[in-house]
Design an enzyme around this catalytic site. Structure first.
Site, PDB file in Angstrom:
ATOM      1  N   TYR A  16       3.971  -7.758  -3.759  1.00  0.00           N
ATOM      2  CA  TYR A  16       4.853  -6.877  -4.539  1.00  0.00           C
ATOM      3  C   TYR A  16       6.263  -6.793  -3.937  1.00  0.00           C
ATOM      4  O   TYR A  16       7.245  -7.231  -4.549  1.00  0.00           O
ATOM      5  CB  TYR A  16       4.184  -5.503  -4.639  1.00  0.00           C
ATOM      6  CG  TYR A  16       5.022  -4.410  -5.241  1.00  0.00           C
ATOM      7  CD1 TYR A  16       5.788  -4.621  -6.389  1.00  0.00           C
ATOM      8  CD2 TYR A  16       5.013  -3.130  -4.674  1.00  0.00           C
ATOM      9  CE1 TYR A  16       6.535  -3.596  -6.950  1.00  0.00           C
ATOM     10  CE2 TYR A  16       5.745  -2.100  -5.232  1.00  0.00           C
ATOM     11  CZ  TYR A  16       6.517  -2.335  -6.362  1.00  0.00           C
ATOM     12  OH  TYR A  16       7.248  -1.322  -6.904  1.00  0.00           O
ATOM     13  N   ILE A  17       6.377  -6.282  -2.744  1.00  0.00           N
ATOM     14  CA  ILE A  17       7.713  -6.129  -2.157  1.00  0.00           C
ATOM     15  C   ILE A  17       8.245  -7.493  -1.731  1.00  0.00           C
ATOM     16  O   ILE A  17       9.436  -7.791  -1.878  1.00  0.00           O
ATOM     17  CB  ILE A  17       7.691  -5.137  -0.967  1.00  0.00           C
ATOM     18  CG1 ILE A  17       7.042  -3.810  -1.399  1.00  0.00           C
ATOM     19  CG2 ILE A  17       9.099  -4.884  -0.442  1.00  0.00           C
ATOM     20  CD1 ILE A  17       6.743  -2.863  -0.257  1.00  0.00           C
ATOM     21  N   LEU A  34      -2.636 -15.449  -0.567  1.00  0.00           N
ATOM     22  CA  LEU A  34      -3.002 -15.067  -1.944  1.00  0.00           C
ATOM     23  C   LEU A  34      -4.218 -14.141  -1.972  1.00  0.00           C
ATOM     24  O   LEU A  34      -4.920 -14.070  -2.972  1.00  0.00           O
ATOM     25  CB  LEU A  34      -3.249 -16.311  -2.811  1.00  0.00           C
ATOM     26  CG  LEU A  34      -2.049 -17.254  -2.967  1.00  0.00           C
ATOM     27  CD1 LEU A  34      -2.434 -18.460  -3.833  1.00  0.00           C
ATOM     28  CD2 LEU A  34      -0.853 -16.535  -3.596  1.00  0.00           C
ATOM     29  N   LEU A  65      -2.022 -15.937   8.495  1.00  0.00           N
ATOM     30  CA  LEU A  65      -1.409 -16.043   9.823  1.00  0.00           C
ATOM     31  C   LEU A  65      -2.349 -15.632  10.963  1.00  0.00           C
ATOM     32  O   LEU A  65      -2.010 -15.786  12.133  1.00  0.00           O
ATOM     33  CB  LEU A  65      -0.131 -15.189   9.869  1.00  0.00           C
ATOM     34  CG  LEU A  65       0.980 -15.695   8.936  1.00  0.00           C
ATOM     35  CD1 LEU A  65       1.765 -14.534   8.356  1.00  0.00           C
ATOM     36  CD2 LEU A  65       1.897 -16.661   9.667  1.00  0.00           C
ATOM     37  N   SER A  95       6.404   1.625   7.717  1.00  0.00           N
ATOM     38  CA  SER A  95       6.133   2.649   6.705  1.00  0.00           C
ATOM     39  C   SER A  95       6.440   4.035   7.237  1.00  0.00           C
ATOM     40  O   SER A  95       6.280   4.304   8.438  1.00  0.00           O
ATOM     41  CB  SER A  95       4.656   2.577   6.328  1.00  0.00           C
ATOM     42  OG  SER A  95       4.280   3.691   5.555  1.00  0.00           O
ATOM     43  N   TYR A 133      -4.961   1.927   8.588  1.00  0.00           N
ATOM     44  CA  TYR A 133      -3.778   1.245   8.028  1.00  0.00           C
ATOM     45  C   TYR A 133      -2.510   1.769   8.702  1.00  0.00           C
ATOM     46  O   TYR A 133      -1.678   1.008   9.195  1.00  0.00           O
ATOM     47  CB  TYR A 133      -3.699   1.464   6.510  1.00  0.00           C
ATOM     48  CG  TYR A 133      -2.293   1.306   5.979  1.00  0.00           C
ATOM     49  CD1 TYR A 133      -1.736   0.053   5.807  1.00  0.00           C
ATOM     50  CD2 TYR A 133      -1.499   2.434   5.697  1.00  0.00           C
ATOM     51  CE1 TYR A 133      -0.420  -0.088   5.365  1.00  0.00           C
ATOM     52  CE2 TYR A 133      -0.201   2.300   5.256  1.00  0.00           C
ATOM     53  CZ  TYR A 133       0.344   1.048   5.091  1.00  0.00           C
ATOM     54  OH  TYR A 133       1.642   0.908   4.674  1.00  0.00           O
ATOM     55  N   LYS A 142       0.489   0.035  11.434  1.00  0.00           N
ATOM     56  CA  LYS A 142       1.958   0.038  11.343  1.00  0.00           C
ATOM     57  C   LYS A 142       2.556   0.557  12.652  1.00  0.00           C
ATOM     58  O   LYS A 142       3.523   0.008  13.170  1.00  0.00           O
ATOM     59  CB  LYS A 142       2.432   0.899  10.162  1.00  0.00           C
ATOM     60  CG  LYS A 142       2.113   0.298   8.801  1.00  0.00           C
ATOM     61  CD  LYS A 142       2.803  -1.033   8.584  1.00  0.00           C
ATOM     62  CE  LYS A 142       2.410  -1.722   7.301  1.00  0.00           C
ATOM     63  NZ  LYS A 142       2.813  -3.135   7.233  1.00  0.00           N
ATOM     64  N   TYR A 168       9.525   2.026   5.133  1.00  0.00           N
ATOM     65  CA  TYR A 168       9.659   2.304   3.704  1.00  0.00           C
ATOM     66  C   TYR A 168       9.013   3.631   3.366  1.00  0.00           C
ATOM     67  O   TYR A 168       7.942   3.959   3.852  1.00  0.00           O
ATOM     68  CB  TYR A 168       8.925   1.279   2.824  1.00  0.00           C
ATOM     69  CG  TYR A 168       9.030  -0.160   3.194  1.00  0.00           C
ATOM     70  CD1 TYR A 168      10.164  -0.682   3.795  1.00  0.00           C
ATOM     71  CD2 TYR A 168       7.974  -1.019   2.891  1.00  0.00           C
ATOM     72  CE1 TYR A 168      10.235  -2.030   4.095  1.00  0.00           C
ATOM     73  CE2 TYR A 168       8.035  -2.360   3.190  1.00  0.00           C
ATOM     74  CZ  TYR A 168       9.164  -2.866   3.810  1.00  0.00           C
ATOM     75  OH  TYR A 168       9.215  -4.193   4.102  1.00  0.00           O
ATOM     76  N   LEU A 198       0.202   5.946  -7.127  1.00  0.00           N
ATOM     77  CA  LEU A 198       0.515   6.793  -8.278  1.00  0.00           C
ATOM     78  C   LEU A 198       1.116   6.038  -9.471  1.00  0.00           C
ATOM     79  O   LEU A 198       0.619   6.139 -10.594  1.00  0.00           O
ATOM     80  CB  LEU A 198       1.472   7.911  -7.836  1.00  0.00           C
ATOM     81  CG  LEU A 198       1.948   8.857  -8.940  1.00  0.00           C
ATOM     82  CD1 LEU A 198       0.769   9.629  -9.532  1.00  0.00           C
ATOM     83  CD2 LEU A 198       3.003   9.826  -8.395  1.00  0.00           C
ATOM     84  N   GLY A 235      -6.469  13.095   3.409  1.00  0.00           N
ATOM     85  CA  GLY A 235      -5.479  12.299   4.146  1.00  0.00           C
ATOM     86  C   GLY A 235      -4.070  12.358   3.590  1.00  0.00           C
ATOM     87  O   GLY A 235      -3.153  11.817   4.199  1.00  0.00           O
TER      88      GLY A 235
HETATM   89  C1  UD1 Z   1       0.615   6.019   1.281  1.00  0.00           C
HETATM   90  C2  UD1 Z   1       1.404   5.925   2.559  1.00  0.00           C
HETATM   91  C3  UD1 Z   1       2.253   4.702   2.570  1.00  0.00           C
HETATM   92  C4  UD1 Z   1       1.456   3.496   2.214  1.00  0.00           C
HETATM   93  C5  UD1 Z   1       0.821   3.678   0.874  1.00  0.00           C
HETATM   94  C6  UD1 Z   1      -0.002   2.448   0.576  1.00  0.00           C
HETATM   95  C7  UD1 Z   1       2.056   8.084   3.495  1.00  0.00           C
HETATM   96  C8  UD1 Z   1       3.060   9.184   3.513  1.00  0.00           C
HETATM   97  N1  UD1 Z   1       2.299   7.069   2.703  1.00  0.00           N
HETATM   98  O1  UD1 Z   1       1.500   6.410   0.288  1.00  0.00           O
HETATM   99  O2  UD1 Z   1       2.783   4.519   3.837  1.00  0.00           O
HETATM  100  O3  UD1 Z   1       2.275   2.360   2.206  1.00  0.00           O
HETATM  101  O4  UD1 Z   1      -0.011   4.818   0.932  1.00  0.00           O
HETATM  102  O5  UD1 Z   1      -0.965   2.660  -0.377  1.00  0.00           O
HETATM  103  O6  UD1 Z   1       1.059   8.103   4.183  1.00  0.00           O
HETATM  104  N2  UD1 Z   1      -1.431  10.543  -6.478  1.00  0.00           N
HETATM  105  C9  UD1 Z   1      -2.088  11.207  -7.503  1.00  0.00           C
HETATM  106  N3  UD1 Z   1      -2.947  10.518  -8.286  1.00  0.00           N
HETATM  107  C10 UD1 Z   1      -3.203   9.187  -8.091  1.00  0.00           C
HETATM  108  C11 UD1 Z   1      -2.529   8.509  -7.052  1.00  0.00           C
HETATM  109  C12 UD1 Z   1      -1.665   9.223  -6.256  1.00  0.00           C
HETATM  110  O7  UD1 Z   1      -1.885  12.408  -7.711  1.00  0.00           O
HETATM  111  O8  UD1 Z   1      -4.028   8.618  -8.840  1.00  0.00           O
HETATM  112  C13 UD1 Z   1      -0.472  11.276  -5.648  1.00  0.00           C
HETATM  113  C14 UD1 Z   1      -0.842  11.318  -4.183  1.00  0.00           C
HETATM  114  O9  UD1 Z   1      -1.635  12.431  -3.902  1.00  0.00           O
HETATM  115  C15 UD1 Z   1       0.535  11.389  -3.530  1.00  0.00           C
HETATM  116  C16 UD1 Z   1       1.448  10.638  -4.484  1.00  0.00           C
HETATM  117  O10 UD1 Z   1       0.744  10.592  -5.725  1.00  0.00           O
HETATM  118  O11 UD1 Z   1       0.957  12.709  -3.484  1.00  0.00           O
HETATM  119  C17 UD1 Z   1       1.758   9.239  -4.034  1.00  0.00           C
HETATM  120  O12 UD1 Z   1       0.539   8.579  -3.720  1.00  0.00           O
HETATM  121  P1  UD1 Z   1       0.457   7.030  -3.436  1.00  0.00           P
HETATM  122  O13 UD1 Z   1       1.208   6.284  -4.479  1.00  0.00           O
HETATM  123  O14 UD1 Z   1      -0.971   6.674  -3.207  1.00  0.00           O
HETATM  124  O15 UD1 Z   1       1.280   6.829  -2.095  1.00  0.00           O
HETATM  125  P2  UD1 Z   1       1.156   7.617  -0.687  1.00  0.00           P
HETATM  126  O16 UD1 Z   1      -0.203   8.085  -0.474  1.00  0.00           O
HETATM  127  O17 UD1 Z   1       2.277   8.568  -0.604  1.00  0.00           O
END
Ligand code: UD1
Length: 342
Positions: free
Chosen positions: A13-14, A35, A61, A127, A152, A156, A180, A203, A300
């Site tokens: 992705y990134i 892949l 790697l 991260s 994970y 990092k 990031y 999300l 978490g």
């Molecule tokens: C986390 C890590 C990030 C990592 C990423 C990889 C932290 C702060 N961040 O991101 O370093 O690269 O995971 O996966 O630890 N949410 C919902 N419903 C969903 C999915 C998510 O409500 O179905 C909410 C989560 O509770 C959160 C926000 O959306 O509050 C973002 O979640 P997500 O996209 O999973 O990223 P992080 O958990 O912030």
């Protein structure tokens, strides 16, 4: 043609967005990717956007022999951007050894190969997870790192330490770690984007898949946090803006503009946005409604985190440019393209 850059994880992705930005800036790119979480067609899609086909080598790697063979063959690399790693928080709790092996051994093999073949510059994909739940917001680079919440996250943190110690020990190696925040969105052409396998853990892909009708409803993990609307707050950074930060970091290393041989920067927008605000903005900007419901907190999750971007802005010379609205629209355009929705 400018210097030749290795992008590990370059079909991800990134990684894929970064390859395009490097090519736009005139760099020659070699991708290494196994892949394991991306598709070979991404190489074609990169070429569709930039008009240039990156060199692509498919291996992991962790394989030391193949890594050294690769470096022997490509003996004119000027820098490496290292994305290749596993990144699912939940999976890392189930399979910690897989995460430590894959994420750490690959990095160590690569640094050894850099030493052997005289590759001097490394940009590392780190991260904001290294900060845990910070005591003070926004988080600056001076904010102390905390114990990781997941294997994970720990990879990092340990990777940063491996790089810092290697830079200290080996004069020939310089590095920048980019921490990031939450990368989202897709390329404005909708030719590359995030393509999670199975049920998305993150999300925005979950939102776009729900809006596209693949998922019944989005679960919002908690509305009883100590935030204005009760849902968690993150700093959502556009993936193209993020990709550009890598180009700036590469220039900084190649032109030896750094202040110290190991540096790290927060890469975010500086804005904290809640889950409910993301949902509302997505619906407002796309006009597409979807179902969501509030459920229990996810284990978490940190309550809130967003970046102080002063160091990235003033020292690195990079700034996020895209708005949240255009970023969410780009994520939706990409989802529509993938699903064949008009
Ligand atoms: C986390 C890590 C990030 C990592 C990423 C990889 C932290 C702060 N961040 O991101 O370093 O690269 O995971 O996966 O630890 N949410 C919902 N419903 C969903 C999915 C998510 O409500 O179905 C909410 C989560 O509770 C959160 C926000 O959306 O509050 C973002 O979640 P997500 O996209 O999973 O990223 P992080 O958990 O912030």
């Amino acid at each position: 043609m400018k210097s030749k850059i290795l992008v590990t994880g370059g079909t991800g992705y990134i990684g894929s967005h970064t390859v395009v930005e490097l090519q736009n800036a005139g760099f020659e790119v070699v991708i290494v990717d196994d892949l394991s979480n991306s598709e070979a067609e991404v190489v074609d899609n990169i070429e569709k956007i930039s008009g240039i086909r990156p060199i692509f080598e498919c291996f992991n790697l962790v394989d030391r022999e193949k890594t050294f063979e690769f470096f022997k063959k490509h003996n004119d690399l000027k820098a490496i951007i290292h994305f290749a790693a596993n990144k699912a928080v939940g999976e890392s709790v189930e399979k910690p050894l897989m995460y430590y092996q894959n994420n750490l051994i690959s990095l160590m093999n690569m640094i050894e190969a850099m030493r052997t073949y005289g590759v001097e510059n490394l940009v590392f994909s780190s991260s904001c997870t290294v900060y845990g739940q910070p005591d003070k917001l926004p988080v600056t680079e001076a904010t102390p790192r905390k114990d990781a919440e997941s294997p994970y996250g720990n990879t990092k943190r340990i990777s940063e330490d491996i790089i810092k110690d290697s830079v200290a020990a080996y004069q020939g190696i310089n590095a920048i770690a980019l921490r990031y925040f939450n990368p989202i969105g897709a390329h404005p052409t909708a030719i590359i984007g995030e393509l999670p396998r199975g049920v998305p853990a993150n999300l925005v892909p979950f939102i776009t898949q729900t809006a596209a009708g693949l998922r019944q409803e989005l679960k919002v993990f908690g509305d009883d946090y100590n935030t204005p609307d009760g849902s968690c707050i993150r700093d959502y950074i556009n993936v193209v803006d993020l990709a550009k930060a890598h180009v700036v970091a590469i220039d900084r290393l190649l032109e030896r503009k750094y202040e110290s041989r190991y540096e790290f920067f927060n890469i975010g927008t500086g804005n904290g946005v809640s889950v409910l605000e993301i949902i509302k903005t997505f619906i407002d900007v796309t006009g597409v409604e979807f179902n969501y419901k509030i459920v229990d907190r996810r284990a978490g999750d940190v309550e809130q985190i967003y970046a102080d971007t002063a160091k990235a802005n003033n020292v690195l010379g990079w700034k996020a440019e895209k708005t949240l609205a255009e970023t969410l629209q780009s994520a939706w355009d990409w989802e529509k393209k993938v699903r064949g929705i008009e």
